[in-house]
Scaffold this active site. Structure first.
Site, PDB file in Angstrom:
ATOM      1  N   VAL A 224       0.710  -1.231  -0.063  1.00 61.17           N
ATOM      2  CA  VAL A 224      -0.045   0.024  -0.212  1.00 61.17           C
ATOM      3  C   VAL A 224       0.840   1.110  -0.092  1.00 61.17           C
ATOM      4  O   VAL A 224       0.473   2.169  -0.795  1.00 61.17           O
ATOM      5  CB  VAL A 224      -0.789  -0.221   1.316  1.00 61.17           C
ATOM      6  CG1 VAL A 224      -1.599   1.528   1.521  1.00 61.17           C
ATOM      7  CG2 VAL A 224      -2.062  -1.032   0.984  1.00 61.17           C
ATOM      8  N   CYS A 225       2.000   1.169   0.819  1.00 65.50           N
ATOM      9  CA  CYS A 225       2.565   2.242   0.919  1.00 65.50           C
ATOM     10  C   CYS A 225       3.343   3.081  -0.535  1.00 65.50           C
ATOM     11  O   CYS A 225       2.957   4.092  -0.666  1.00 65.50           O
ATOM     12  CB  CYS A 225       4.000   1.983   1.695  1.00 65.50           C
ATOM     13  SG  CYS A 225       5.246   3.127   1.868  1.00 65.50           S
TER      14      CYS A 225
ATOM     15  N   GLY B 110     -14.381  11.476   6.919  1.00 70.74           N
ATOM     16  CA  GLY B 110     -13.252  11.517   7.792  1.00 70.74           C
ATOM     17  C   GLY B 110     -12.247  12.515   8.045  1.00 70.74           C
ATOM     18  O   GLY B 110     -11.823  12.731   6.991  1.00 70.74           O
ATOM     19  N   GLY B 111     -12.197  12.997   9.239  1.00 73.05           N
ATOM     20  CA  GLY B 111     -10.905  13.872   9.395  1.00 73.05           C
ATOM     21  C   GLY B 111      -9.739  13.394   9.962  1.00 73.05           C
ATOM     22  O   GLY B 111      -9.270  13.990  10.661  1.00 73.05           O
ATOM     23  N   GLY B 112      -9.623  12.295   9.618  1.00 72.91           N
ATOM     24  CA  GLY B 112      -8.093  11.382  10.154  1.00 72.91           C
ATOM     25  C   GLY B 112      -7.142  12.170   9.241  1.00 72.91           C
ATOM     26  O   GLY B 112      -7.267  13.101   7.999  1.00 72.91           O
TER      27      GLY B 112
ATOM     28  N   ILE C 179      -5.443  10.752   6.511  1.00 68.34           N
ATOM     29  CA  ILE C 179      -5.607  10.343   5.083  1.00 68.34           C
ATOM     30  C   ILE C 179      -6.734  11.480   4.359  1.00 68.34           C
ATOM     31  O   ILE C 179      -6.344  11.986   3.332  1.00 68.34           O
ATOM     32  CB  ILE C 179      -6.164   8.753   4.839  1.00 68.34           C
ATOM     33  CG1 ILE C 179      -4.859   8.192   5.248  1.00 68.34           C
ATOM     34  CG2 ILE C 179      -6.515   8.630   3.246  1.00 68.34           C
ATOM     35  CD1 ILE C 179      -5.116   6.433   5.087  1.00 68.34           C
TER      36      ILE C 179
ATOM     37  N   VAL D  47     -22.425  10.975   8.186  1.00 64.18           N
ATOM     38  CA  VAL D  47     -23.387  10.819   6.980  1.00 64.18           C
ATOM     39  C   VAL D  47     -24.298   9.773   7.332  1.00 64.18           C
ATOM     40  O   VAL D  47     -24.166   8.573   7.808  1.00 64.18           O
ATOM     41  CB  VAL D  47     -22.596  10.224   5.928  1.00 64.18           C
ATOM     42  CG1 VAL D  47     -23.249   9.831   4.508  1.00 64.18           C
ATOM     43  CG2 VAL D  47     -21.287  11.202   5.520  1.00 64.18           C
TER      44      VAL D  47
ATOM     45  N   ARG E 187      -9.143   1.837   8.604  1.00 62.52           N
ATOM     46  CA  ARG E 187      -8.292   0.680   7.577  1.00 62.52           C
ATOM     47  C   ARG E 187      -8.596  -0.601   8.656  1.00 62.52           C
ATOM     48  O   ARG E 187      -8.889  -0.468   9.755  1.00 62.52           O
ATOM     49  CB  ARG E 187      -7.096   0.904   7.266  1.00 62.52           C
ATOM     50  CG  ARG E 187      -6.969   2.263   6.474  1.00 62.52           C
ATOM     51  CD  ARG E 187      -5.504   2.363   5.999  1.00 62.52           C
ATOM     52  NE  ARG E 187      -4.888   1.077   5.218  1.00 62.52           N
ATOM     53  CZ  ARG E 187      -5.124   1.286   3.963  1.00 62.52           C
ATOM     54  NH1 ARG E 187      -6.125   2.044   3.400  1.00 62.52           N
ATOM     55  NH2 ARG E 187      -4.665   0.448   3.202  1.00 62.52           N
TER      56      ARG E 187
ATOM     57  N   HIS F 194      21.933  27.886  11.886  1.00 65.69           N
ATOM     58  CA  HIS F 194      20.978  29.232  11.738  1.00 65.69           C
ATOM     59  C   HIS F 194      21.071  29.553  10.415  1.00 65.69           C
ATOM     60  O   HIS F 194      22.146  29.361   9.830  1.00 65.69           O
ATOM     61  CB  HIS F 194      21.532  30.192  12.605  1.00 65.69           C
ATOM     62  CG  HIS F 194      20.661  31.325  12.620  1.00 65.69           C
ATOM     63  ND1 HIS F 194      19.244  31.375  13.151  1.00 65.69           N
ATOM     64  CD2 HIS F 194      20.968  32.584  11.985  1.00 65.69           C
ATOM     65  CE1 HIS F 194      18.921  32.584  12.863  1.00 65.69           C
ATOM     66  NE2 HIS F 194      19.842  33.508  12.181  1.00 65.69           N
TER      67      HIS F 194
HETATM   68  C1  FAD Z   1      -3.547   7.125   1.170  1.00 65.37           C
HETATM   69  C2  FAD Z   1      -2.554   6.558   2.387  1.00 65.37           C
HETATM   70  C3  FAD Z   1      -1.362   7.483   2.754  1.00 65.37           C
HETATM   71  C4  FAD Z   1      -0.514   6.984   3.403  1.00 65.37           C
HETATM   72  N1  FAD Z   1       0.559   7.662   3.907  1.00 65.37           N
HETATM   73  C5  FAD Z   1       1.338   7.277   4.850  1.00 65.37           C
HETATM   74  C6  FAD Z   1       2.479   7.976   5.369  1.00 65.37           C
HETATM   75  O1  FAD Z   1       2.552   9.294   4.584  1.00 65.37           O
HETATM   76  N2  FAD Z   1       3.560   7.584   6.091  1.00 65.37           N
HETATM   77  C7  FAD Z   1       3.222   6.263   6.558  1.00 65.37           C
HETATM   78  O2  FAD Z   1       4.068   5.931   7.248  1.00 65.37           O
HETATM   79  N3  FAD Z   1       2.234   5.556   6.303  1.00 65.37           N
HETATM   80  C8  FAD Z   1       1.307   5.984   5.419  1.00 65.37           C
HETATM   81  N4  FAD Z   1       0.265   5.159   5.193  1.00 65.37           N
HETATM   82  C9  FAD Z   1       0.035   3.904   5.878  1.00 65.37           C
HETATM   83  C10 FAD Z   1       1.080   2.719   5.165  1.00 65.37           C
HETATM   84  O3  FAD Z   1       0.837   2.818   3.627  1.00 65.37           O
HETATM   85  C11 FAD Z   1       0.731   1.429   5.685  1.00 65.37           C
HETATM   86  O4  FAD Z   1       1.018   1.651   7.314  1.00 65.37           O
HETATM   87  C12 FAD Z   1       2.051   0.664   5.248  1.00 65.37           C
HETATM   88  O5  FAD Z   1       2.042   0.268   3.986  1.00 65.37           O
HETATM   89  C13 FAD Z   1       1.722  -0.941   6.043  1.00 65.37           C
HETATM   90  O6  FAD Z   1       2.679  -1.719   5.704  1.00 65.37           O
HETATM   91  P1  FAD Z   1       2.673  -3.224   5.582  1.00 65.37           P
HETATM   92  O7  FAD Z   1       3.860  -3.948   5.070  1.00 65.37           O
HETATM   93  O8  FAD Z   1       2.102  -3.750   6.981  1.00 65.37           O
HETATM   94  O9  FAD Z   1       1.357  -3.448   4.703  1.00 65.37           O
HETATM   95  P2  FAD Z   1       1.058  -3.161   3.267  1.00 65.37           P
HETATM   96  O10 FAD Z   1       1.727  -2.029   2.588  1.00 65.37           O
HETATM   97  O11 FAD Z   1      -0.529  -3.079   3.308  1.00 65.37           O
HETATM   98  O12 FAD Z   1       1.132  -4.421   1.994  1.00 65.37           O
HETATM   99  C14 FAD Z   1       0.766  -5.582   2.130  1.00 65.37           C
HETATM  100  C15 FAD Z   1       0.947  -6.389   1.072  1.00 65.37           C
HETATM  101  O13 FAD Z   1       0.469  -7.549   1.332  1.00 65.37           O
HETATM  102  C16 FAD Z   1      -0.343  -8.249   0.149  1.00 65.37           C
HETATM  103  N5  FAD Z   1      -0.969  -9.166   0.536  1.00 65.37           N
HETATM  104  C17 FAD Z   1      -2.285  -9.175   1.358  1.00 65.37           C
HETATM  105  N6  FAD Z   1      -2.912 -10.469   1.436  1.00 65.37           N
HETATM  106  C18 FAD Z   1      -2.317 -11.235   0.676  1.00 65.37           C
HETATM  107  C19 FAD Z   1      -2.075 -12.644   0.424  1.00 65.37           C
HETATM  108  N7  FAD Z   1      -3.115 -13.439   1.179  1.00 65.37           N
HETATM  109  N8  FAD Z   1      -1.425 -12.950  -0.384  1.00 65.37           N
HETATM  110  C20 FAD Z   1      -0.168 -12.453  -0.805  1.00 65.37           C
HETATM  111  N9  FAD Z   1      -0.033 -11.099  -0.479  1.00 65.37           N
HETATM  112  C21 FAD Z   1      -1.097 -10.456   0.023  1.00 65.37           C
HETATM  113  C22 FAD Z   1      -0.893  -7.029  -0.465  1.00 65.37           C
HETATM  114  O14 FAD Z   1      -1.094  -6.933  -1.901  1.00 65.37           O
HETATM  115  C23 FAD Z   1       0.135  -5.555  -0.223  1.00 65.37           C
HETATM  116  O15 FAD Z   1       1.221  -5.632  -0.983  1.00 65.37           O
HETATM  117  C24 FAD Z   1      -0.710   5.578   4.091  1.00 65.37           C
HETATM  118  C25 FAD Z   1      -1.596   4.909   3.750  1.00 65.37           C
HETATM  119  C26 FAD Z   1      -2.753   5.427   2.780  1.00 65.37           C
HETATM  120  C27 FAD Z   1      -3.994   4.301   2.335  1.00 65.37           C
END
Ligand code: FAD
Length: 464
Positions: free
Chosen positions: A41-42, A174-176, A178, A231, A266, A438
């Site tokens: 997701v990141c 949602g005022g979080g 994201i 909503v 989420r 500075h």
């Molecule tokens: C819009 C948005 C903005 C964000 N901005 C920030 C930010 O600025 N800074 C920050 O620190 N965090 C941010 N985040 C949060 C951050 O993206 C997540 O905390 C982070 O990606 C979590 O990492 P993870 O490795 O746990 O999982 P993920 O990044 O969610 O990766 C999980 C992976 O597992 C795979 N997967 C899932 N199920 C299976 C399965 N059964 N078999 C095989 N593969 C699978 C998925 O395809 C995915 O690629 C943001 C999130 C969003 C939605």
């Protein structure tokens, strides 16, 4: 555990960081992700694309600000195709880099969805059964999204990042962080943005004095921010979206928008993962339960990142991934989460780490607060951005820095110094006695420490 098989499910920042370190430590690693591209997701639909777009939003807002100092460029011309293309290039380059790093390390990569069949095996469609000695679950999370909102064409954050169009009137539910970040992007690109938040404040959990400074600017960025508002229902009527809102106990009100974006939380990706075939336990919200080392109730299986809950942040996921691997390789005794900084990339940004003032008050922990307002910062003045504050939360007895909260332009780049200070158990004297260059915004950390000691250069305190 040299040359024993480690299987990692999920190639996001938790999973790939774990895979890379495990390989560097000599383990035989298999990394499975249902996506063809690595980064989770990141990289693909979170941190990176949103920050690429927020960078554009910042440029637009800085150009607007510059007009009052005698520098005018006229209105920005927005070419959505080019913006989308640029965003894709940013993520494309980074995910390509990860694939390369994976290959160089000799990590076996499998693209497919993994389902646990036992405590020792997963099934991946098209790849059959794969056995492992140890596994790390790093499957992340997905947006919470009521089905009827999808029918009405409401966007989740993933779709919002696609920039299909720029609705004239956009409702952000949602005022979080994201919702506010994406709202900032759309407002910069021309939407009139309204935010509704169910609780009595945006960014729940963040100290209110920091949020107030952000709110002052958001009043100009957004059309409205309605708190205590939910909503009730949504209905698409051709191009328009009729939304019934309810504020507190007031009568329901119908408003019209051209688009809506929901960012209401989420949920962990634990559904249909086959965990019932293992001894892994989930909590009542579906997050994987782990101990302080990231080990689940199944001794062969660990879990990291969003799927175990806590702060759902990429750097927390990567840290956990690496800690689990270090543990498997023979271990360190360090705690899993020393200090987890958080940054909200709005304008101004908010960042914090360690103990917050609200947490301290709720726990009844005795603290002292020292604040340095950016009105007195030379650097903030040169940027025309005095709307900021640097705040230290200090143990009044030991003078150790327990927490730091920042609001201001670019504070995301300042918080790491604070995290290091807390992690190294620094005292205010350490921060005050460190020479800061500075004119920089980092000086505000030093000056806040000086405020605590009653000797800030740029803040007068009557002593006689
Ligand atoms: C819009 C948005 C903005 C964000 N901005 C920030 C930010 O600025 N800074 C920050 O620190 N965090 C941010 N985040 C949060 C951050 O993206 C997540 O905390 C982070 O990606 C979590 O990492 P993870 O490795 O746990 O999982 P993920 O990044 O969610 O990766 C999980 C992976 O597992 C795979 N997967 C899932 N199920 C299976 C399965 N059964 N078999 C095989 N593969 C699978 C998925 O395809 C995915 O690629 C943001 C999130 C969003 C939605």
């Amino acid at each position: 555990m040299t040359d024993k098989s480690l299987l990692i499910v999920g190639g996001g920042p938790g999973g790939y960081a774990a895979a890379f370190l495990a390989s560097d430590l000599g383990m035989k690693v298999t990394l499975i992700d249902e996506e063809k591209q690595l980064g989770g997701v990141c990289l693909l639909r979170g941190c990176i694309p949103s920050k690429a777009l927020l960078h554009l939003a910042k440029l637009i807002s800085e150009v607007k600000d510059a007009a009052q100092w005698g520098l005018s460029y006229g209105s920005p011309e927005i070419d959505l195709d080019k913006i989308r293309d640029w965003k894709s290039r940013v993520t494309g380059n980074l995910t390509g880099g990860l694939a390369q790093l994976c290959k160089q390390r000799g990590i076996e990569r499998i693209a497919g969805r993994a389902v646990f069949k036992s405590s020792q095996s997963v099934e991946v469609a098209g790849h059959g059964s794969i056995t492992f000695e140890r596994a790390v679950i790093a499957v992340g999370s997905t947006p919470v999204f009521p089905a009827d909102w999808a029918v009405a064409g409401v966007m989740d954050s993933t779709r919002a990042l696609e920039l299909e169009n720029i609705p004239q009137r956009l409702l952000v539910i949602g005022g979080g962080y994201i919702g506010l970040e994406m709202g900032t992007v759309y407002a910069a690109l021309g939407s009139r943005v309204s935010v509704v938040e169910m609780t009595d404040g945006i960014l729940p959990g963040v100290d209110r004095d920091l949020v107030r400074i952000l709110q002052a600017r958001l009043r100009k960025t957004f059309d409205r921010v309605d708190l205590n508002t939910r909503v009730v229902s949504l209905q698409r009527n051709g191009a328009s979206l009729k939304v019934v809102l309810q504020k507190g106990e007031e009568p329901e009100e119908t408003q019209e928008f051209d688009g809506a974006l929901a960012a209401v939380g989420r949920q962990p990706n634990t559904r249909d993962l086959g965990l019932e075939n293992t001894r892994v336990q989930l909590d009542d919200r579906g997050f994987v339960k782990v101990d302080a080392d990231g080990q689940t109730d199944d001794s062969a299986i660990y879990a990291v990142g969003d799927v175990i809950g806590g702060a759902m942040l990429a750097h927390k996921a990567s840290h956990e991934g690496k800690k689990v691997v270090e543990k498997l390789a023979g271990g360190t005794e360090e705690p899993m989460h020393p200090v987890v900084p958080a940054v909200v990339f709005t304008d101004p940004e908010i960042a914090w780490c360690g103990l917050t003032e609200s947490e301290a008050r709720a726990q009844g922990t005795e603290i002292a607060i020292a604040k340095f307002p950016w009105g007195a910062s030379g650097r903030a003045s040169t940027l025309g951005r005095n709307d900021g504050t640097t705040k230290l939360i200090v143990d009044p007895h030991s003078r150790r820095i327990l927490g730091v909260g920042l609001v201001g332009s670019g504070v995301g780049e300042l918080i790491s110094e604070a995290a290091l200070a807390i992690q190294m158990k620094a005292r205010v004297e350490d921060l005050a006695g460190t020479i800061h260059p500075h004119p920089t915004l980092s000086e505000t950390l030093m000056e806040a420490a000086e405020v605590f000691l009653g000797k800030s250069t740029h803040q007068y305190k009557k002593t006689r």
